[in-house]
Design an enzyme around this catalytic site. Sequence first.
Site, PDB file in Angstrom:
ATOM      1  N   ARG A 137      35.787  43.768  54.256  1.00 42.36           N
ATOM      2  CA  ARG A 137      37.165  43.480  53.840  1.00 42.36           C
ATOM      3  C   ARG A 137      37.321  42.012  53.454  1.00 42.36           C
ATOM      4  O   ARG A 137      38.429  41.486  53.418  1.00 42.36           O
ATOM      5  CB  ARG A 137      38.129  43.863  54.962  1.00 42.36           C
ATOM      6  N   ARG A 138      36.180  41.354  53.163  1.00 42.98           N
ATOM      7  CA  ARG A 138      36.192  39.921  52.862  1.00 42.98           C
ATOM      8  C   ARG A 138      35.641  39.617  51.471  1.00 42.98           C
ATOM      9  O   ARG A 138      35.213  38.497  51.202  1.00 42.98           O
ATOM     10  CB  ARG A 138      35.356  39.179  53.904  1.00 42.98           C
ATOM     11  N   CYS A 157      46.531  30.502  36.634  1.00 41.27           N
ATOM     12  CA  CYS A 157      47.595  31.512  36.699  1.00 41.27           C
ATOM     13  C   CYS A 157      47.076  32.739  37.449  1.00 41.27           C
ATOM     14  O   CYS A 157      47.596  33.104  38.481  1.00 41.27           O
ATOM     15  CB  CYS A 157      48.060  31.885  35.298  1.00 41.27           C
ATOM     16  N   SER A 178      51.892  33.333  38.095  1.00 41.83           N
ATOM     17  CA  SER A 178      52.844  33.208  37.002  1.00 41.83           C
ATOM     18  C   SER A 178      52.292  33.936  35.787  1.00 41.83           C
ATOM     19  O   SER A 178      51.083  33.907  35.537  1.00 41.83           O
ATOM     20  CB  SER A 178      53.047  31.717  36.681  1.00 41.83           C
ATOM     21  N   ASP A 180      53.338  34.895  31.528  1.00 40.38           N
ATOM     22  CA  ASP A 180      54.086  35.056  30.288  1.00 40.38           C
ATOM     23  C   ASP A 180      53.865  36.499  29.852  1.00 40.38           C
ATOM     24  O   ASP A 180      52.799  36.852  29.348  1.00 40.38           O
ATOM     25  CB  ASP A 180      53.542  34.055  29.263  1.00 40.38           C
ATOM     26  N   ASN A 188      45.583  40.033  30.330  1.00 37.99           N
ATOM     27  CA  ASN A 188      44.992  39.887  31.659  1.00 37.99           C
ATOM     28  C   ASN A 188      44.628  41.222  32.282  1.00 37.99           C
ATOM     29  O   ASN A 188      43.578  41.360  32.920  1.00 37.99           O
ATOM     30  CB  ASN A 188      45.946  39.140  32.588  1.00 37.99           C
ATOM     31  N   TYR A 220      59.967  34.576  28.105  1.00 34.93           N
ATOM     32  CA  TYR A 220      60.549  33.335  27.585  1.00 34.93           C
ATOM     33  C   TYR A 220      61.737  33.622  26.677  1.00 34.93           C
ATOM     34  O   TYR A 220      61.821  34.674  26.047  1.00 34.93           O
ATOM     35  CB  TYR A 220      59.484  32.533  26.832  1.00 34.93           C
TER      36      TYR A 220
END
Length: 276
Positions: A137-138, A157, A178, A180, A188, A220
């Site tokens: 679990r690491r 980010c 964070s 956008d 991503n 934005y």
Amino acid sequence: MSLADHIFIDMCNDILTNGTSTEGEKVRPHWPDGTPAYTIKKFGMVNRYDLSKEFPILTLRRTALKSATDEMLWIWQRKSNNIHDLNSHVWDEWADENGSIGKAYGYQMQVKHQYKEGMMDQVDRVIYDLKNNPFSRRIMTNIYVHQDLHEMNLYPCAYSMTFNVTTFTLNAILNQRSQDVLAANNWNVVQYAVLVHMLAQVCDMNVGELVHVIADAHIYDRHVDAIKELISREPFPAPKFWLNPEIKDFYQFTPDDVKLEGYQTGEQIRDIPIAI
């Protein structure tokens, strides 16, 4: 409708309907003309993608699979912090005259750390544990290193991945401080979906879930109209993802080892302004 489209549309509607505006607040990002870049933001968005069922790429507009994969490999495989090692221009705004983005992203991945088993960087440690301690679990990475933040041209980010194996099925959580939503959300998601597929293949596992946790998911002010038009479109069915089955070593993958079959999309949104 593909699941990725459904998740994206619901997330954008949630942000636009229930989000909070930062207009008039003190914000760091700005537009190239110097105007403050305000957002409509939502805290704590969590999206789940079952990679065993479909590949989570938008059909509302095209996401460049090979370019997204190349940037992921730039960080995770080439472990570079120099834009001259990258085949796109997404990092140009944050690079210095030598092409470096500072001690960020790929730089952190190539730093070796002492473990009981010897010196390894974070990527090699993940691969070692997936092969030798799969039910640990690491198994995780973290590139938000406070002692180096002052030498990063942009704070990370997407900063952490946690891997978890259930009956030899590889699952992962991507943590992002964070995002956008218009410019980067599916980019991503696609990158880290490809990463999970690659790691699962080289570690002889099946792919499971990718869970994407976003602390500050924002649209934005200059992106609102584009988002509204985008999520009004009719999606297409999800394409089929192909990963070269001959590759068994993570460091042998290239962007040419991924492709999509039957990828139909809506018209691309061009000239998206990027806050800096």
